[in-house]
Design a protein around this motif. Structure first.
Motif, PDB file in Angstrom:
ATOM      1  N   ALA A 261       1.079   4.075  -3.005  1.00 41.11           N
ATOM      2  CA  ALA A 261       0.676   5.453  -2.716  1.00 41.11           C
ATOM      3  C   ALA A 261       1.796   6.442  -3.027  1.00 41.11           C
ATOM      4  CB  ALA A 261       0.254   5.576  -1.259  1.00 41.11           C
ATOM      5  N   GLU A 262       3.027   6.070  -2.716  1.00 42.30           N
ATOM      6  CA  GLU A 262       4.118   7.026  -2.882  1.00 42.30           C
ATOM      7  C   GLU A 262       4.658   7.078  -4.306  1.00 42.30           C
ATOM      8  OE1 GLU A 262       8.138   8.409  -0.474  1.00 42.30           O
ATOM      9  OE2 GLU A 262       6.662   7.075   0.431  1.00 42.30           O
TER      10      GLU A 262
ATOM     11  N   ARG B 128       0.839  -1.215   0.000  1.00 43.16           N
ATOM     12  CA  ARG B 128       0.000   0.000   0.000  1.00 43.16           C
ATOM     13  C   ARG B 128       0.868   1.256   0.000  1.00 43.16           C
ATOM     14  NH1 ARG B 128      -2.157   0.699   5.627  1.00 43.16           N
ATOM     15  NH2 ARG B 128       0.081   1.120   5.806  1.00 43.16           N
ATOM     16  N   ASP B 129       1.877   1.266   0.852  1.00 39.78           N
ATOM     17  CA  ASP B 129       2.742   2.448   0.951  1.00 39.78           C
ATOM     18  C   ASP B 129       3.522   2.682  -0.341  1.00 39.78           C
ATOM     19  OD1 ASP B 129       1.805   2.708   3.517  1.00 39.78           O
ATOM     20  OD2 ASP B 129       3.571   1.804   4.465  1.00 39.78           O
TER      21      ASP B 129
ATOM     22  N   THR C 208      -6.948   5.646   0.842  1.00 36.64           N
ATOM     23  CA  THR C 208      -5.630   5.996   0.282  1.00 36.64           C
ATOM     24  C   THR C 208      -5.612   5.756  -1.219  1.00 36.64           C
ATOM     25  OG1 THR C 208      -4.601   5.358   2.374  1.00 36.64           O
ATOM     26  CG2 THR C 208      -3.144   5.604   0.475  1.00 36.64           C
TER      27      THR C 208
ATOM     28  N   GLU D 120      -5.079  11.947  -7.573  1.00 39.41           N
ATOM     29  CA  GLU D 120      -3.881  12.768  -7.770  1.00 39.41           C
ATOM     30  C   GLU D 120      -3.221  12.477  -9.113  1.00 39.41           C
ATOM     31  OE1 GLU D 120       0.374  13.721  -5.486  1.00 39.41           O
ATOM     32  OE2 GLU D 120      -1.131  12.446  -4.544  1.00 39.41           O
ATOM     33  N   MET D 121      -3.413  11.274  -9.601  1.00 40.47           N
ATOM     34  CA  MET D 121      -2.775  10.857 -10.858  1.00 40.47           C
ATOM     35  C   MET D 121      -3.604  11.215 -12.097  1.00 40.47           C
ATOM     36  SD  MET D 121      -1.496   7.107  -9.562  1.00 40.47           S
ATOM     37  CE  MET D 121      -0.973   6.542 -11.187  1.00 40.47           C
TER      38      MET D 121
ATOM     39  N   GLY E 244       2.857   6.089  -7.116  1.00 40.85           N
ATOM     40  CA  GLY E 244       1.824   6.305  -8.123  1.00 40.85           C
ATOM     41  C   GLY E 244       1.908   7.645  -8.828  1.00 40.85           C
ATOM     42  N   PRO E 245       2.016   8.763  -8.085  1.00 38.51           N
ATOM     43  CA  PRO E 245       2.089  10.065  -8.749  1.00 38.51           C
ATOM     44  C   PRO E 245       3.288  10.213  -9.692  1.00 38.51           C
ATOM     45  CG  PRO E 245       1.507  10.333  -6.439  1.00 38.51           C
ATOM     46  CD  PRO E 245       1.859   8.891  -6.620  1.00 38.51           C
TER      47      PRO E 245
ATOM     48  N   SER F 287      -4.580   8.535 -14.907  1.00 36.15           N
ATOM     49  CA  SER F 287      -5.098   7.343 -14.233  1.00 36.15           C
ATOM     50  C   SER F 287      -6.579   7.130 -14.488  1.00 36.15           C
ATOM     51  CB  SER F 287      -4.866   7.461 -12.722  1.00 36.15           C
ATOM     52  OG  SER F 287      -5.623   8.551 -12.195  1.00 36.15           O
TER      53      SER F 287
ATOM     54  N   TRP G 223      -3.501  -2.325  -6.615  1.00 39.09           N
ATOM     55  CA  TRP G 223      -4.362  -1.627  -5.665  1.00 39.09           C
ATOM     56  C   TRP G 223      -5.581  -2.495  -5.306  1.00 39.09           C
ATOM     57  CZ3 TRP G 223      -3.738   1.600  -2.122  1.00 39.09           C
ATOM     58  CH2 TRP G 223      -2.961   2.759  -2.235  1.00 39.09           C
TER      59      TRP G 223
ATOM     60  N   THR H  72      -4.864   8.642  -4.105  1.00 38.89           N
ATOM     61  CA  THR H  72      -3.728   8.466  -5.020  1.00 38.89           C
ATOM     62  C   THR H  72      -4.176   8.500  -6.472  1.00 38.89           C
ATOM     63  OG1 THR H  72      -2.654   7.075  -3.346  1.00 38.89           O
ATOM     64  CG2 THR H  72      -1.761   7.000  -5.577  1.00 38.89           C
TER      65      THR H  72
END
Length: 460
Positions: free
Chosen positions: A296-297, A292-293, A330, A337-338, A299-300, A342, A317, A334
């Motif tokens: 999330a970090e 997950r972390d 989360t 944000e993409m 992906g962008p 996405s 995901w 994410t």
């Protein structure tokens, strides 16, 4: 010409299914060709000369380093190196190298076959030129087919279970030599090729993974070698595969923050395919919070990727949220944000979770046309949340009317007929009648629209 035996000798009591080498031999193009059918092997020395061609015994293969194996391969070729241009030529040379060896213990055969493939692969991608990086190498279609075939065989071999488990094996130094061989070439490889980078990654993902012959001490040692290479190679270092190789080792050592910092620090030109091996390690070991972390970090950083390339990212995901429902929030943040890159992944996730309100909002924000969807694509919305389609259809009707042409009016009428059915299903017939009457009055001067409405049975 000798082919790989079906059953080999055991490696000090450790054996394995002989699928890798057997498959590599079977996939080698033209391996079954005979001299009477196709003429003499182009790599064989003419019969009149009849020199003693180099071979390798089991004892020699055990004692010699893999670098010395390659020297013997060179001698087998002779003074004039062939230019490998086709899969047939690659297969003939690979078979000739396999003829150098006797029946071997399985682990040694795995290693020998891999290095035979690597030797031929290097002849394909690195022709005899003073500086092939400056030669603007052009790879023809048939050569590319040969290259892909060799890569597939090498990957298949590396994906098979290695028949040695630790440094107590007689062949451990050959495995370490293989790591050195692939590391050296990965770090200086032309980025447009990526052959040795892919095989270096595969070696550490399989034969040297924690589930195979890998260990924390080995990963620390390899990290130091990679880090020392930066100063040694300078501008000739292929930074992306070099960086990703370190990230994999740091992942094995559970130093995730350090690994992600490396990626975030230099995330330019990062593609999903660079990260999916790392994600796969965590998924297979069911370390969902860590995955997950990572998703999330990183992906962008994938924001410029094509939608189809992001599909595996979306699948990771989905796997995480299935195991950790609390990770859903989360995931949404994410993927939002993409956007817009996405979009497809986000749409699929919204549909999978039945978030039809957001799904419709996204379509409307993107200016999507309901008529561009197959009827079956909208069926789930009609079944689960039909009221959500009302603003989507109304917006599109107005947009078509504003085109002020016959095609636009026909499309608007088609959507209005769908709206009539929707209102009926929602038991809001009175509201529909009010709307269609007001709509006809509002657009009473548009004769062509009025005609289409009558043809569609929407006006009497």
């Amino acid at each position: 010409m000798k082919s790989a035996p079906a059953i080999g000798k055991p490696d000090a009591g450790r054996g394995g299914t002989r699928t890798g080498t057997a498959r590599a031999a079977a996939e080698a193009p033209s391996l079954e060709r005979t001299a009477s059918e196709e003429g003499a092997n182009r790599f064989a020395v003419p019969a009149t000369a009849q020199p003693v061609r180099p071979t390798l015994t089991e004892t020699e293969l055990t004692e010699l380093s893999v670098a010395k194996w390659h020297e013997r391969f060179e001698k087998r070729l002779g003074a004039v190196h062939p230019n490998i241009r086709t899969a047939q030529e690659a297969g003939e040379l690979l078979a000739d190298l396999q003829a150098m060896r006797p029946e071997l213990p399985w682990a040694l055969e795995q290693l020998f076959t891999l290095h035979a493939l690597l030797f031929v692969l290097e002849l394909v991608v690195k022709p005899n030129q003073a500086d092939w990086r400056q030669s603007r190498l052009f790879m023809g279609y048939h050569t590319k087919i040969a290259l892909d075939g060799l890569l597939d065989q090498a990957r298949n071999l590396l994906e098979d279970k290695l028949a040695l488990a630790d440094d107590s094996s007689l062949y451990w130094h050959h495995l370490m030599g293989t790591a050195d061989f692939l590391r050296t070439r990965m770090m200086t490889e032309e980025k447009s090729l990526g052959c040795f980078a892919a095989l270096h990654a595969s070696l550490w993902l399989h034969w040297l993974s924690p589930d195979s012959a890998g260990s924390a001490a080995l990963y620390e040692k390899e990290l130091r070698k990679l880090q020392a290479a930066e100063a040694a190679l300078g501008t000739s270092l292929s930074r992306q595969p070099w960086k990703l190789a370190q990230c994999l080792l740091l992942l094995y050592l559970a130093r995730d923050t350090e690994a992600r910092s490396m990626i975030v620090r230099d995330g330019v030109n990062l593609k999903p395919e660079h990260l999916t091996p790392l994600f796969g390690v965590l998924e297979r070991s069911e370390q969902w919070a860590r995955l997950r972390d990572w998703l999330a970090e990183t992906g962008p950083l994938l924001g410029s990727s094509r939608s189809e390339d992001l599909a595996p990212y979306g699948n990771y995901w989905a796997a995480v949220v299935a195991q950790l429902p609390e990770a859903e929030a989360t995931m949404w943040l994410t993927l939002q944000e993409m956007l817009p890159y996405s979009r497809t992944v986000y749409e699929d996730a919204l549909a999978a979770h039945g978030r039809w309100d957001r799904w419709i909002d996204l379509q409307m924000c993107m200016g999507q046309d309901p008529l561009s969807f197959r009827v079956t694509a909208l069926k789930p919305v009609e079944k689960e949340a039909p009221e959500m389609l009302l603003p989507f259809y109304h917006q599109a009707v107005e947009r078509y009317v504003l085109q002020k042409n016959r095609d636009g009016y026909k499309a608007a009428t088609k959507l209005l007929k769908r709206l009539a059915k929707l209102y009926s299903r929602l038991k809001k017939g009175e509201r529909w009648e009010q709307f269609i009457t007001a709509f006809a009055v509002k657009n009473s001067r548009l004769r062509a629209l009025q005609e289409e409405l009558r043809k569609g049975g929407l006006l009497s």
